[in-house]
Design an enzyme around this catalytic site. Sequence first.
Site, mmCIF file in Angstrom:
data_model
loop_
_atom_site.group_PDB
_atom_site.id
_atom_site.type_symbol
_atom_site.label_atom_id
_atom_site.label_comp_id
_atom_site.label_asym_id
_atom_site.label_seq_id
_atom_site.Cartn_x
_atom_site.Cartn_y
_atom_site.Cartn_z
ATOM 1 N N ASN A 10 0.871 -1.180 0.000
ATOM 2 C CA ASN A 10 0.000 0.000 0.000
ATOM 3 C C ASN A 10 0.906 1.229 0.000
ATOM 4 O O ASN A 10 1.483 1.580 1.025
ATOM 5 C CB ASN A 10 -0.890 -0.037 1.258
ATOM 6 C CG ASN A 10 -1.739 1.207 1.396
ATOM 7 O OD1 ASN A 10 -1.802 2.037 0.470
ATOM 8 N ND2 ASN A 10 -2.396 1.344 2.533
ATOM 9 N N TRP A 11 1.016 1.846 -1.169
ATOM 10 C CA TRP A 11 1.946 2.979 -1.297
ATOM 11 C C TRP A 11 1.405 4.252 -0.648
ATOM 12 O O TRP A 11 2.122 5.236 -0.531
ATOM 13 C CB TRP A 11 2.244 3.255 -2.771
ATOM 14 C CG TRP A 11 2.947 2.125 -3.482
ATOM 15 C CD1 TRP A 11 3.314 0.916 -2.950
ATOM 16 C CD2 TRP A 11 3.352 2.099 -4.856
ATOM 17 N NE1 TRP A 11 3.926 0.146 -3.915
ATOM 18 C CE2 TRP A 11 3.966 0.854 -5.097
ATOM 19 C CE3 TRP A 11 3.262 3.014 -5.914
ATOM 20 C CZ2 TRP A 11 4.480 0.490 -6.336
ATOM 21 C CZ3 TRP A 11 3.771 2.658 -7.153
ATOM 22 C CH2 TRP A 11 4.376 1.407 -7.362
ATOM 23 N N LYS A 12 0.137 4.245 -0.294
ATOM 24 C CA LYS A 12 -0.515 5.428 0.293
ATOM 25 C C LYS A 12 -0.282 6.639 -0.615
ATOM 26 O O LYS A 12 -0.205 6.470 -1.836
ATOM 27 C CB LYS A 12 -0.032 5.643 1.734
ATOM 28 C CG LYS A 12 -0.217 4.363 2.569
ATOM 29 C CD LYS A 12 -0.025 4.543 4.062
ATOM 30 C CE LYS A 12 -0.208 3.198 4.762
ATOM 31 N NZ LYS A 12 -0.059 3.288 6.212
ATOM 32 N N HIS A 45 -9.421 1.132 5.121
ATOM 33 C CA HIS A 45 -8.141 1.329 5.820
ATOM 34 C C HIS A 45 -8.377 2.248 7.023
ATOM 35 O O HIS A 45 -9.196 3.169 6.956
ATOM 36 C CB HIS A 45 -7.119 1.941 4.859
ATOM 37 C CG HIS A 45 -5.722 1.886 5.406
ATOM 38 N ND1 HIS A 45 -5.275 2.785 6.343
ATOM 39 C CD2 HIS A 45 -4.709 1.031 5.182
ATOM 40 C CE1 HIS A 45 -4.023 2.484 6.664
ATOM 41 N NE2 HIS A 45 -3.655 1.419 5.978
ATOM 42 N N GLU A 89 -6.747 4.659 8.072
ATOM 43 C CA GLU A 89 -6.545 6.089 7.771
ATOM 44 C C GLU A 89 -7.817 6.674 7.165
ATOM 45 O O GLU A 89 -8.161 7.831 7.412
ATOM 46 C CB GLU A 89 -5.335 6.250 6.837
ATOM 47 C CG GLU A 89 -4.034 6.017 7.597
ATOM 48 C CD GLU A 89 -2.901 5.428 6.788
ATOM 49 O OE1 GLU A 89 -2.953 5.457 5.546
ATOM 50 O OE2 GLU A 89 -1.951 4.909 7.407
ATOM 51 N N GLU A 122 -4.974 -4.813 10.715
ATOM 52 C CA GLU A 122 -3.948 -3.785 10.906
ATOM 53 C C GLU A 122 -4.202 -3.054 12.222
ATOM 54 O O GLU A 122 -5.019 -2.129 12.266
ATOM 55 C CB GLU A 122 -3.997 -2.774 9.753
ATOM 56 C CG GLU A 122 -3.773 -3.386 8.396
ATOM 57 C CD GLU A 122 -3.231 -2.352 7.408
ATOM 58 O OE1 GLU A 122 -2.129 -2.567 6.902
ATOM 59 O OE2 GLU A 122 -3.892 -1.337 7.174
ATOM 60 N N GLY A 158 2.898 2.504 10.840
ATOM 61 C CA GLY A 158 3.836 3.611 10.680
ATOM 62 C C GLY A 158 4.542 4.011 11.961
ATOM 63 O O GLY A 158 5.199 5.047 12.019
ATOM 64 N N SER A 161 3.913 -1.883 10.450
ATOM 65 C CA SER A 161 5.368 -1.939 10.639
ATOM 66 C C SER A 161 5.955 -3.311 10.309
ATOM 67 O O SER A 161 6.897 -3.765 10.963
ATOM 68 C CB SER A 161 5.751 -1.504 12.054
ATOM 69 O OG SER A 161 5.329 -0.164 12.280
ATOM 70 N N GLY A 174 3.042 -0.980 4.311
ATOM 71 C CA GLY A 174 3.055 0.450 4.011
ATOM 72 C C GLY A 174 4.473 0.909 3.710
ATOM 73 O O GLY A 174 4.991 0.757 2.603
ATOM 74 N N GLY A 175 5.136 1.462 4.717
ATOM 75 C CA GLY A 175 6.467 2.054 4.540
ATOM 76 C C GLY A 175 7.454 1.171 3.790
ATOM 77 O O GLY A 175 8.146 1.631 2.869
HETATM 78 P P1 13P Z 1 3.261 0.528 7.723
HETATM 79 O O1 13P Z 1 3.789 -0.757 7.120
HETATM 80 O O2 13P Z 1 3.946 1.738 7.216
HETATM 81 O O3 13P Z 1 3.165 0.444 9.212
HETATM 82 O O4 13P Z 1 1.736 0.663 7.188
HETATM 83 C C1 13P Z 1 0.889 -0.400 7.270
HETATM 84 C C2 13P Z 1 -0.344 -0.063 6.520
HETATM 85 O O5 13P Z 1 -1.091 0.799 6.914
HETATM 86 C C3 13P Z 1 -0.597 -0.783 5.274
HETATM 87 O O6 13P Z 1 -1.876 -0.545 4.800
#
Ligand code: 13P
Length: 253
Positions: A9-11, A98, A100, A170, A176, A216, A237-238
Amino acid sequence: MRKNIVAGNWKMNKSFDEADDLVNGIMELLEKKELGKNTLMILCPPFPYLEMVSDYSNDSYFMVGAQNVNDNEKGAYTGEVSAEMLSSMDIEYCIVGHSERRAYYGETDAMIAKKVDQLLKHEIRPIVCCGEVLEEREAGKQFDVVKRQITDGLFHLSAEQFKELVIAYEPVWAIGTGKTATPEQAQEIHAFIRKTIADKYGKEVADEISILYGGSCKPSNAKELFANPDVDGGLIGGAALQAEDFVNIALAF
Ligand code: 13P
């Protein structure tokens, strides 16, 4: 046998050129090292890059997903993207709900249910996110929260429809933050999610669903997380923004 899935997930990250470099970097690495037979990689770039990433996916090893979809069919919803649009571009997956989006854009379980309906109608597989915030975990409420999200967001589906889903657990406190759920914490709640599904749809359906962990996840902890019987991969994510890290996570099975 359910699939092992590593989804990136590149956000809201990367310019077009940087995104192009990332896909190329991933493909170069995948030419050198093959993913496990049962492992599926999914890249979820921002909307404007879907076509570029899809074009690469034609002759390569990953599938493409969007990060969001509107809950309506079509019409006067300025700035929004419909499931029909995604389907017309052959997008195969879409992240829904998600944390977010729940936190910053007020998405409710009812809205998520409508989004899932739109996606299934247009033959796109939803990757549905659930997970508790820190205060809920500290109060021992994580099971209730996740059960409510799954029940209210998904239990209107038929068993046939439910089989199309991917679930991503999640924990919001791990996203993050560098704080990862321990392998035991992940297994405990993934097993609970599978049981919740089995109680409603039966064991056969529950056993077919891939349940991903997100929060993470990185090359250094992917192996022990994925070693658990109910952890079928990760929503990353990251670490998905860096080709080598992401491919190494996918190779952790
Ligand atoms: P991180 O891997 O950056 O913690 O993000 C996880 C995430 O929200 C994937 O959708």
